[in-house]
Design a protein around this motif. Structure first.
Motif, PDB file in Angstrom:
ATOM      1  N   GLY A  32      29.219 139.023 -11.053  1.00  0.00           N
ATOM      2  CA  GLY A  32      30.120 138.501 -10.028  1.00  0.00           C
ATOM      3  C   GLY A  32      31.018 139.547  -9.396  1.00  0.00           C
ATOM      4  N   VAL A  33      30.725 140.841  -9.634  1.00  0.00           N
ATOM      5  CA  VAL A  33      31.554 141.922  -9.076  1.00  0.00           C
ATOM      6  C   VAL A  33      30.703 142.786  -8.146  1.00  0.00           C
ATOM      7  CG1 VAL A  33      32.945 143.964  -9.622  1.00  0.00           C
ATOM      8  CG2 VAL A  33      32.984 141.990 -11.164  1.00  0.00           C
ATOM      9  N   LEU A  34      31.206 143.026  -6.950  1.00  0.00           N
ATOM     10  CA  LEU A  34      30.528 143.912  -5.998  1.00  0.00           C
ATOM     11  C   LEU A  34      30.953 145.344  -6.331  1.00  0.00           C
ATOM     12  CD1 LEU A  34      28.918 144.377  -3.394  1.00  0.00           C
ATOM     13  CD2 LEU A  34      30.907 143.596  -2.104  1.00  0.00           C
ATOM     14  N   ARG A  35      29.978 146.209  -6.643  1.00  0.00           N
ATOM     15  CA  ARG A  35      30.299 147.544  -7.193  1.00  0.00           C
ATOM     16  C   ARG A  35      30.191 148.650  -6.146  1.00  0.00           C
ATOM     17  NH1 ARG A  35      31.461 145.994 -12.713  1.00  0.00           N
ATOM     18  NH2 ARG A  35      30.193 144.139 -12.962  1.00  0.00           N
ATOM     19  N   PHE A  36      31.264 149.422  -6.025  1.00  0.00           N
ATOM     20  CA  PHE A  36      31.258 150.583  -5.132  1.00  0.00           C
ATOM     21  C   PHE A  36      31.439 151.884  -5.896  1.00  0.00           C
ATOM     22  CE2 PHE A  36      32.287 147.012  -2.441  1.00  0.00           C
ATOM     23  CZ  PHE A  36      31.446 147.224  -1.370  1.00  0.00           C
ATOM     24  N   VAL A  37      31.573 151.794  -7.210  1.00  0.00           N
ATOM     25  CA  VAL A  37      31.621 153.001  -8.044  1.00  0.00           C
ATOM     26  C   VAL A  37      30.630 152.804  -9.197  1.00  0.00           C
ATOM     27  CG1 VAL A  37      33.999 153.706  -7.554  1.00  0.00           C
ATOM     28  CG2 VAL A  37      33.576 152.039  -9.370  1.00  0.00           C
ATOM     29  N   ILE A 131      35.912 139.804  -5.962  1.00  0.00           N
ATOM     30  CA  ILE A 131      36.316 140.977  -6.756  1.00  0.00           C
ATOM     31  C   ILE A 131      35.326 142.131  -6.561  1.00  0.00           C
ATOM     32  CG2 ILE A 131      36.848 141.847  -9.073  1.00  0.00           C
ATOM     33  CD1 ILE A 131      38.827 139.678  -8.241  1.00  0.00           C
ATOM     34  N   CYS A 132      35.887 143.318  -6.315  1.00  0.00           N
ATOM     35  CA  CYS A 132      35.065 144.529  -6.161  1.00  0.00           C
ATOM     36  C   CYS A 132      35.523 145.568  -7.180  1.00  0.00           C
ATOM     37  CB  CYS A 132      35.260 145.173  -4.794  1.00  0.00           C
ATOM     38  SG  CYS A 132      34.944 144.088  -3.407  1.00  0.00           S
ATOM     39  N   GLN A 133      34.572 146.356  -7.666  1.00  0.00           N
ATOM     40  CA  GLN A 133      34.944 147.545  -8.453  1.00  0.00           C
ATOM     41  C   GLN A 133      34.884 148.720  -7.488  1.00  0.00           C
ATOM     42  OE1 GLN A 133      32.456 148.528 -11.836  1.00  0.00           O
ATOM     43  NE2 GLN A 133      33.918 150.032 -12.602  1.00  0.00           N
ATOM     44  N   ALA A 134      36.056 149.271  -7.182  1.00  0.00           N
ATOM     45  CA  ALA A 134      36.156 150.345  -6.190  1.00  0.00           C
ATOM     46  C   ALA A 134      37.452 151.096  -6.443  1.00  0.00           C
ATOM     47  CB  ALA A 134      36.170 149.754  -4.781  1.00  0.00           C
ATOM     48  N   SER A 135      37.559 152.267  -5.827  1.00  0.00           N
ATOM     49  CA  SER A 135      38.804 153.027  -5.961  1.00  0.00           C
ATOM     50  C   SER A 135      39.623 152.900  -4.691  1.00  0.00           C
ATOM     51  CB  SER A 135      38.509 154.503  -6.213  1.00  0.00           C
ATOM     52  OG  SER A 135      39.720 155.232  -6.143  1.00  0.00           O
ATOM     53  N   VAL A 136      40.932 152.824  -4.865  1.00  0.00           N
ATOM     54  CA  VAL A 136      41.838 152.777  -3.714  1.00  0.00           C
ATOM     55  C   VAL A 136      41.617 154.002  -2.821  1.00  0.00           C
ATOM     56  CG1 VAL A 136      43.718 153.893  -5.027  1.00  0.00           C
ATOM     57  CG2 VAL A 136      44.266 152.545  -3.026  1.00  0.00           C
ATOM     58  N   LEU A 137      41.151 155.090  -3.421  1.00  0.00           N
ATOM     59  CA  LEU A 137      40.975 156.329  -2.655  1.00  0.00           C
ATOM     60  C   LEU A 137      39.716 156.319  -1.795  1.00  0.00           C
ATOM     61  CD1 LEU A 137      42.126 158.598  -5.536  1.00  0.00           C
ATOM     62  CD2 LEU A 137      43.192 158.563  -3.269  1.00  0.00           C
ATOM     63  N   ASN A 138      38.877 155.333  -1.985  1.00  0.00           N
ATOM     64  CA  ASN A 138      37.647 155.255  -1.189  1.00  0.00           C
ATOM     65  C   ASN A 138      37.255 153.789  -1.058  1.00  0.00           C
ATOM     66  OD1 ASN A 138      35.413 156.044   0.244  1.00  0.00           O
ATOM     67  ND2 ASN A 138      34.248 156.722  -1.545  1.00  0.00           N
ATOM     68  N   LEU A 139      37.864 153.113  -0.106  1.00  0.00           N
ATOM     69  CA  LEU A 139      37.699 151.665  -0.005  1.00  0.00           C
ATOM     70  C   LEU A 139      36.632 151.292   1.024  1.00  0.00           C
ATOM     71  CD1 LEU A 139      41.434 150.603  -0.279  1.00  0.00           C
ATOM     72  CD2 LEU A 139      39.633 150.161  -1.950  1.00  0.00           C
ATOM     73  N   PRO A 140      35.930 150.192   0.752  1.00  0.00           N
ATOM     74  CA  PRO A 140      34.795 149.812   1.594  1.00  0.00           C
ATOM     75  C   PRO A 140      35.157 148.835   2.726  1.00  0.00           C
ATOM     76  CG  PRO A 140      34.830 148.454  -0.377  1.00  0.00           C
ATOM     77  CD  PRO A 140      36.029 149.351  -0.465  1.00  0.00           C
ATOM     78  N   PHE A 141      36.416 148.882   3.204  1.00  0.00           N
ATOM     79  CA  PHE A 141      36.813 147.873   4.193  1.00  0.00           C
ATOM     80  C   PHE A 141      37.006 148.462   5.594  1.00  0.00           C
ATOM     81  CE2 PHE A 141      38.713 146.629   0.062  1.00  0.00           C
ATOM     82  CZ  PHE A 141      37.869 145.572  -0.199  1.00  0.00           C
ATOM     83  N   LEU A 142      36.713 147.643   6.598  1.00  0.00           N
ATOM     84  CA  LEU A 142      37.009 148.021   7.980  1.00  0.00           C
ATOM     85  C   LEU A 142      38.522 148.049   8.171  1.00  0.00           C
ATOM     86  CD1 LEU A 142      34.514 145.724   9.905  1.00  0.00           C
ATOM     87  CD2 LEU A 142      34.461 148.228   9.787  1.00  0.00           C
ATOM     88  N   GLU A 143      38.969 148.882   9.088  1.00  0.00           N
ATOM     89  CA  GLU A 143      40.411 148.915   9.376  1.00  0.00           C
ATOM     90  C   GLU A 143      40.843 147.553   9.929  1.00  0.00           C
ATOM     91  OE1 GLU A 143      41.489 152.374  11.642  1.00  0.00           O
ATOM     92  OE2 GLU A 143      40.626 153.708  10.123  1.00  0.00           O
TER      93      GLU A 143
END
Ligand SMILES: C[S@@+](CC[C@H](N)C(=O)[O-])C[C@H]1O[C@@H](n2cnc3c(N)ncnc32)[C@H](O)[C@@H]1O
Ligand SMILES: [Zn+2]
Length: 285
Positions: A32-37, A131-143
């Motif tokens: 259930g978590v979208l993973r970016f790292v 919920i996503c697993q990601a770092s604040v330093l590299n976020l997957p969101f549009l401005e």
């Protein structure tokens, strides 16, 4: 509101998660978590902490402390958040995402550690939480994707608090609001813990947790000392200076918060002057 982390391209649904239309990178969804790292990086201590204390601080029938803390540290109200898009940076096990989603917001929570899995488990019954697993330093969101952003007790645990903060304002819609809560550079009680942290941050989470359990009886010594007339309060003050630990009457909260103090690799403290300057640098009012 999502984009590819690698090339900023559009993403589309893929059998195992999301896929970039341009560079074909796949961002999987598991548990259930979208993973970016691919790993927790330096935040493994938090994966351990929130796995162990998965529901301790979650509001329930006997406590609404997290809701009170959320109001106190953000100034946000239920009426404001209702129906809005809200980003929780460093959601941990999801106690504040729980509050914001109860208030009717659409909440996106991100966390670098496996705490993300715990948040997803705690909040899996809500259809207004992602919920996503990601770092604040590299976020997957549009401005300009979010009406509200908050980050409570997180940015001071990143390698560079200012740099982490400055990743966030561009994600706000025009007129949006952001709230952060950081450790204070004015408080001095923890001076000795800076010395101990040189060792404790190098221990495995399991060993450090065992150490927190071992020193926990100091809490009762502490309370006992206060009963001694005259010098009691001096002695108990000296003890808390020598061995700073959390003094919550609940053993579980105490162990959690003592572990939370001694385990993070990064822990910075900040002044109002400094933080106000960051807000101004980003054109925030
Ligand atoms: C002290 S916990 C606070 C969790 C939650 N905000 C709360 O108050 O219950 C700090 C959280 O920040 C997360 N964190 C640390 N560095 C991060 C980063 N670079 N990006 C996203 N989350 C991070 C940790 O994994 C951890 O869950
Ligand atoms: Zn791409």
């Amino acid at each position: 509101m999502l984009r590819c982390l690698r090339c900023k391209g559009d993403v589309a649904v893929h059998p195992s998660g999301l896929q970039c239309r341009k560079c074909s990178s796949v961002f999987p969804i598991t548990n259930g978590v979208l993973r970016f790292v691919e790993s927790q990086g330096y935040a493994g201590n938090f994966g351990f902490e929130w796995g162990k204390y998965a529901r301790t601080q979650l509001d329930g029938e006997i406590s609404n402390l997290s809701e009170r803390q959320f109001i106190e540290s953000t100034g946000f109200s239920p009426a404001e958040l209702q129906g809005k898009w809200v980003l929780d940076i460093g959601c941990g096990m999801g106690r504040f995402a729980d509050v914001a989603s109860r208030w009717g917001a659409n909440v996106v929570g991100i966390d670098l550690s496996l705490a993300a899995d715990v948040a997803a488990r705690n909040l899996c019954s809500r259809d207004n939480v992602w919920i996503c697993q990601a770092s604040v330093l590299n976020l997957p969101f549009l401005e300009q994707s979010f009406d509200y952003i908050y980050s409570i007790g997180v940015l001071h645990h990143t390698p560079d608090c200012e740099q982490s903060f400055k990743c966030l304002p561009k994600l706000l819609k025009p007129g949006g609001s952001i709230a952060i809560w950081l450790y204070s550079a004015y408080v001095r009680w923890y001076r000795m813990s800076d010395v101990y942290r040189k060792l404790t941050t190098k221990l495995s989470p399991k060993s450090l947790h065992a150490l927190c359990v071992a020193i926990d009886p100091l809490y009762y010594i502490h309370r006992g000392l206060r009963w001694i007339p005259g010098i009691g309060s001096v002695l108990s003050g000296a003890l808390s200076y020598a061995v700073p630990m959390n003094m919550n009457p609940s053993r579980e909260w105490r162990l959690l918060d003592t572990f939370d103090w001694y385990s993070p690799v990064y822990q910075s403290k900040h002044t109002y002057e400094e933080v106000f300057r960051w807000f101004e640098d980003c054109g925030l009012r």
